[in-house]
Design a protein around this motif. Sequence first.
Motif, mmCIF file in Angstrom:
data_model
loop_
_atom_site.group_PDB
_atom_site.id
_atom_site.type_symbol
_atom_site.label_atom_id
_atom_site.label_comp_id
_atom_site.label_asym_id
_atom_site.label_seq_id
_atom_site.Cartn_x
_atom_site.Cartn_y
_atom_site.Cartn_z
ATOM 1 N N VAL A 191 48.186 41.714 16.572
ATOM 2 C CA VAL A 191 46.668 42.000 16.525
ATOM 3 C C VAL A 191 46.521 41.063 15.064
ATOM 4 O O VAL A 191 45.383 40.313 15.392
ATOM 5 C CB VAL A 191 46.313 43.514 15.992
ATOM 6 C CG1 VAL A 191 45.109 43.341 15.662
ATOM 7 C CG2 VAL A 191 46.477 44.261 17.288
ATOM 8 N N LEU A 192 47.183 41.061 14.039
ATOM 9 C CA LEU A 192 46.779 40.323 12.762
ATOM 10 C C LEU A 192 46.867 38.782 13.041
ATOM 11 O O LEU A 192 46.161 38.152 12.170
ATOM 12 C CB LEU A 192 47.596 41.148 11.662
ATOM 13 C CG LEU A 192 47.087 42.443 11.270
ATOM 14 C CD1 LEU A 192 47.885 42.674 9.972
ATOM 15 C CD2 LEU A 192 45.704 42.573 10.866
ATOM 16 N N TYR A 193 47.980 38.404 13.641
ATOM 17 C CA TYR A 193 48.368 36.924 13.555
ATOM 18 C C TYR A 193 48.379 36.370 14.811
ATOM 19 O O TYR A 193 48.680 35.173 14.946
ATOM 20 C CB TYR A 193 49.895 36.880 12.797
ATOM 21 C CG TYR A 193 49.775 37.750 11.681
ATOM 22 C CD1 TYR A 193 49.071 37.139 10.640
ATOM 23 C CD2 TYR A 193 50.756 38.463 11.455
ATOM 24 C CE1 TYR A 193 49.208 37.725 9.412
ATOM 25 C CE2 TYR A 193 50.816 39.371 10.324
ATOM 26 C CZ TYR A 193 49.961 39.221 9.239
ATOM 27 O OH TYR A 193 50.269 39.473 7.993
ATOM 28 N N PRO A 198 39.333 36.296 22.682
ATOM 29 C CA PRO A 198 38.635 36.901 21.527
ATOM 30 C C PRO A 198 39.664 38.293 20.907
ATOM 31 O O PRO A 198 39.983 38.708 21.929
ATOM 32 C CB PRO A 198 37.050 37.479 22.053
ATOM 33 C CG PRO A 198 37.136 36.869 23.175
ATOM 34 C CD PRO A 198 38.510 36.366 23.841
ATOM 35 N N LEU A 199 39.810 38.264 19.819
ATOM 36 C CA LEU A 199 40.081 39.583 19.207
ATOM 37 C C LEU A 199 39.047 40.620 18.694
ATOM 38 O O LEU A 199 38.038 40.223 18.087
ATOM 39 C CB LEU A 199 40.821 39.213 18.038
ATOM 40 C CG LEU A 199 41.479 40.224 16.787
ATOM 41 C CD1 LEU A 199 42.163 41.423 17.536
ATOM 42 C CD2 LEU A 199 42.311 39.823 15.753
ATOM 43 N N THR A 200 39.122 41.936 19.172
ATOM 44 C CA THR A 200 38.109 42.917 18.947
ATOM 45 C C THR A 200 38.674 43.918 18.342
ATOM 46 O O THR A 200 39.773 44.648 18.873
ATOM 47 C CB THR A 200 37.495 43.249 20.328
ATOM 48 O OG1 THR A 200 36.732 42.133 21.072
ATOM 49 C CG2 THR A 200 36.229 44.266 20.357
ATOM 50 N N ALA A 201 37.947 44.527 17.400
ATOM 51 C CA ALA A 201 38.150 45.723 16.573
ATOM 52 C C ALA A 201 37.135 46.731 16.666
ATOM 53 O O ALA A 201 36.128 46.319 16.505
ATOM 54 C CB ALA A 201 38.797 45.480 15.345
ATOM 55 N N ILE A 202 37.987 47.984 17.171
ATOM 56 C CA ILE A 202 36.768 49.030 17.301
ATOM 57 C C ILE A 202 37.200 50.023 16.622
ATOM 58 O O ILE A 202 38.149 50.732 16.343
ATOM 59 C CB ILE A 202 36.752 49.372 18.739
ATOM 60 C CG1 ILE A 202 37.125 48.303 19.833
ATOM 61 C CG2 ILE A 202 35.927 50.656 19.049
ATOM 62 C CD1 ILE A 202 37.569 48.878 21.139
ATOM 63 N N MET A 203 35.990 50.186 15.425
ATOM 64 C CA MET A 203 36.470 51.463 14.313
ATOM 65 C C MET A 203 35.425 52.498 14.525
ATOM 66 O O MET A 203 34.024 52.058 14.487
ATOM 67 C CB MET A 203 36.249 50.437 12.942
ATOM 68 C CG MET A 203 37.010 49.463 12.728
ATOM 69 S SD MET A 203 38.532 49.745 12.723
ATOM 70 C CE MET A 203 39.026 50.592 11.367
#
Length: 405
Positions: A191-193, A198-203
């Motif tokens: 996830v980090l590298y 697209p990279l999606t973060a769901i918080m």
Amino acid sequence: MQMIDNYNFAGKKVIIRVDFNVPLGAQYEVSDDTRIRGALPTIKKVLQDGGSAILMSHLGRPKSGPEEKFSLKHIIPALTDLLGMEVRFANDCMGEEAVVKSAALKPGEVLLLENLRFYSAENKIKTDEEKAATKVFAEKLSTYADVYVNDAFGTAHRAHASTAVIADYFDENTKMFGFLINKEIEAMDKVLYSTEKPLTAIMGGAKVSDKIQVIENLLDKVDNLVIGGGMTYTFIKARGGEIGNSLCEEDKLDVAADLVKKAREKGVNLLLPVDQVLSDKFDNEAHTEVADIDQGKEGFMGLDIGAKSIKALTEVIMNSKIILWNGPMGVFEMPNFQKGTVSIAQAIAESTAKGAFSLVGGGDSVAAVNKFGLAHKVSYVSTGGGAMLEYIEGKVLPGIKAIKG
Ligand code: AMP
């Protein structure tokens, strides 16, 4: 760094820090064995190589000394079933019994030690005196074995005797991570590298304050940042919306506004819900209404995201290549407010089926994917909420540092 895959445990006594801090039911039966199953590959590798395994863990938060409800003996039936073999037990992780039983352990045998936290030296480490006691405690544990393996990802963010200090008593060839920690690190690093986009973060979840650091760190990495759950309303109030009685951290309004500004500066697509399910009570049977997200009202609180938000978020998730999910979209514990969380979990599962990589972590989102039967449809479910968030925050986890240096 020594790697478990390359190591031959034949003839070695191996002390493994596992995370058997599992929920127990009314009769002390294990009600969720995810963490025990997580430790099996490492234990089996040791045994199959012809080594013997000494398992140590904490369970719950005992106040001072032994307490029946926190005894690791309750884990024995589940562990015996899962391993398909006899599990020996030492009633005290420090006493003569632990010394004798670990010394007598033969290749292919397993010994489980009683709860480490029955000794405050395991995790109460502030004063110089406590630090000295912790060293003695860790050194004693180290004498039971030739090799130390840390596979307890759930406590990797703690600098405790069994998760960090004990590593000082092994040289670099005889200490290593287990398979579980390796898998967790691999998933988080993906996830980090990863360069895939697209990279999606769901918080989601209740509080902004718990997650500010993670959100800040993610702003340098993600393309889309979805905010949901109770913490939405601090952002909505910060931009002048009406939130009625919804959850809000008044002292974090500036922080929320600042995060929105930073997201804009960094070109991150920050998505807040556009609509919500309002409720006149914190109760499954309450009277509910759907409203735009800025149009809360007195006497009502927003307990789930609405259909328009679900549609927008699903689209973003379906177009993502990497997905990180932490925290529910609403009060998913109540059936009438679970739709947002179920829908997001389903979208993540579908996107994963299409080839995305998805990492789900944090107690409540893991509980949600389990509850909706979707755990096997995401790429990886983390066994450590706090540890995962700290790693993603960019912190060095003591349990990882102790071995990696
Ligand atoms: P956290 O531990 O911060 O991840 O928060 C998880 C908790 O947040 C769950 O128990 C949810 O019920 C709760 N939660 C999610 N959305 C809301 C909301 N809109 N209002 C109040 N609580 C919420």
